[in-house]
Design a protein around this motif. Structure first.
Motif, PDB file in Angstrom:
ATOM      1  N   THR A  13     -12.175  -2.609  -9.637  1.00  0.00           N
ATOM      2  CA  THR A  13     -10.985  -3.154 -10.299  1.00  0.00           C
ATOM      3  C   THR A  13     -11.180  -4.612 -10.677  1.00  0.00           C
ATOM      4  N   THR A  14     -11.914  -5.349  -9.872  1.00  0.00           N
ATOM      5  CA  THR A  14     -12.191  -6.752 -10.187  1.00  0.00           C
ATOM      6  C   THR A  14     -13.034  -6.846 -11.446  1.00  0.00           C
ATOM      7  N   SER A  16     -13.217  -4.547 -13.832  1.00  0.00           N
ATOM      8  CA  SER A  16     -12.398  -4.095 -14.956  1.00  0.00           C
ATOM      9  C   SER A  16     -11.455  -5.195 -15.436  1.00  0.00           C
ATOM     10  N   ARG A  17     -10.847  -5.890 -14.506  1.00  0.00           N
ATOM     11  CA  ARG A  17      -9.945  -6.983 -14.875  1.00  0.00           C
ATOM     12  C   ARG A  17     -10.698  -8.096 -15.588  1.00  0.00           C
TER      13      ARG A  17
END
Length: 84
Positions: A13-14, A16-17
Motif C-alpha cells: 500500500t505504501t 501504491s500510494r
C-alpha cells in the motif's frame, strides 16, 4: 542514533500510494504545460460547468414537455372534430 527500525518493510500500500502520488504530480505538471496556467481546470470552473449542464438539461426537458403537451392538445383537437 537512528530512530528507524531496520526490520520495517515497505508495504504494497505504501508503494501504491507513492506511485499514485507521483502520477498525480506528473499529470498536474503535464496539464499545466500543455493547457497553460489560465486554462487549468479548477473546482470553481467544474462547478460552473455542472451548473450550465444542469440548466441545459432543464431547458431540453422543458422543451420536450412543451412538445408533448402540444402533441396531446393536437390529438384531443382531432378527436373532437367530427368525421366527414
Amino acid at each position: 542514533m537512528s530512530t528507524a527500525d531496520p526490520t520495517t518493510t515497505i508495504g504494497l500500500t505504501t508503494i501504491s500510494r507513492t506511485v499514485a502520488s507521483l502520477a498525480v504530480g506528473v499529470v498536474h505538471t503535464l496539464e499545466r504545460a500543455v493547457v497553460g496556467e489560465g486554462r487549468m481546470r479548477t473546482a470553481r470552473g467544474n462547478a460552473w460547468e455542472a451548473v450550465c449542464a444542469d440548466r441545459a438539461r432543464a431547458d431540453r426537458r422543458a422543451e420536450l414537455d412543451r412538445m408533448v403537451a402540444q402533441l396531446a392538445a393536437d390529438r384531443r383537437q382531432r378527436e373532437r372534430q367530427p368525421v366527414s
